[in-house]
Write an enzyme that holds these catalytic residues in place. Structure first.
Site, PDB file in Angstrom:
ATOM      1  N   TYR A 171       1.045  71.893  49.645  1.00 49.08           N
ATOM      2  CA  TYR A 171       0.748  70.457  49.687  1.00 49.08           C
ATOM      3  C   TYR A 171      -0.237  70.084  48.593  1.00 49.08           C
ATOM      4  CZ  TYR A 171      -1.338  66.112  51.500  1.00 49.08           C
ATOM      5  OH  TYR A 171      -1.829  64.837  51.639  1.00 49.08           O
ATOM      6  N   SER A 222      -4.721  63.610  47.008  1.00 51.99           N
ATOM      7  CA  SER A 222      -5.492  64.152  48.132  1.00 51.99           C
ATOM      8  C   SER A 222      -6.740  64.862  47.633  1.00 51.99           C
ATOM      9  CB  SER A 222      -4.638  65.149  48.925  1.00 51.99           C
ATOM     10  OG  SER A 222      -5.416  65.849  49.886  1.00 51.99           O
TER      11      SER A 222
END
Length: 247
Positions: free
Chosen positions: A155, A142
């Site tokens: 995350y 990400s």
């Protein structure tokens, strides 16, 4: 016959990657956690276009499932394609969670770690004997590992760890001629974390040099290329696919 396994491929980037891999002539084993109907829909789209695919259930965070899952993969390879080996793996399964650091619970932390780091680690370990020489592994990470966004600390931390793991995998698997890379999406129009509101999408587009958020296919094209000879000399890299997000 090149066969690629893609986790979390019932929707979003995973589904788009499965379709793109099939379009390039690969066989596809796709996994789903709970939405069997969506997974079957992806399989049917691949078959309708002349390809072949199999959907298998897997919770990548459940370590007790991995050994049985490997057996299911071996069975699918033999029965569907009459082969013994995989040529590709895409560790894509995941979910989003917005929670500031001061509110994160142990359960939330462990859940994210299980899916985004522990799962890819031990699933790859279990499948390693099934890879043919010259295989390719792609870990989906990400852009939040580069751009800090409040509320995404756990995350992003596990995605960052997965990028480090990518380099170590490339180092250790090199003798087997297995390439390992990470693809780091920016803002993509998927249902991860509940999807994008119109207001939030507009904000993200304004922060992206190309003036829009990405589509799942934008990422799928890059992942698929890394699984083919087009990416044959790309190894141990993290490739951001974000349209120039917060340059």
């Amino acid at each position: 016959m090149n066969i690629t396994l893609i986790t979390g491929a019932s929707r979003g980037i995973g589904a788009s990657t499965a379709l793109e891999c099939a379009r390039r002539g690969m066989g596809v084993i796709l996994t789903y956690n709970s939405d069997a109907e969506a997974a079957v829909s992806v399989v049917n789209r691949i078959r309708d276009a002349g390809g072949n695919a199999v959907a298998l259930q897997l919770d990548v965070s459940n370590m007790s499932e991995i050994a049985a899952f490997r057996n299911d993969v071996e069975k699918a390879l033999r029965q569907t394609w009459n082969v013994e080996k995989l040529s590709g793996l895409v560790n894509n399964a995941g979910y989003g969670l917005y929670a500031p650091i001061d509110s994160v619970t142990h359960a939330q932390f462990d859940g994210l770690m299980g899916v985004h780091l522990k799962g890819p680690f031990f699933l790859t370990q279990a499948l390693l004997p099934l890879f043919s020489q010259g295989s390719s592994i792609v870990n989906v990470t990400s852009a939040t590992t580069r751009v800090a966004t409040s509320g995404l600390a756990p995350y992003a931390s596990f995605k960052g760890a997965l990028e480090v793991l990518t380099r170590y995998m490339a180092k250790e698997f090199g003798e087997r001629r297995i390439r390992v890379n990470a693809v780091s999406p920016g803002a993509i129009r998927t249902q991860l974390g509940g999807g994008l509101s119109a207001e939030f999408e507009s904000l993200l587009a304004s922060q992206t040099a190309l003036g829009r958020v990405g589509e799942p296919k934008d990422v799928a094209l890059v992942i698929a290329s890394l699984l083919t000879e087009d990416g044959g000399w790309v190894n141990a890299q993290t490739i951001e696919v974000a349209g120039g997000y917060i340059i």
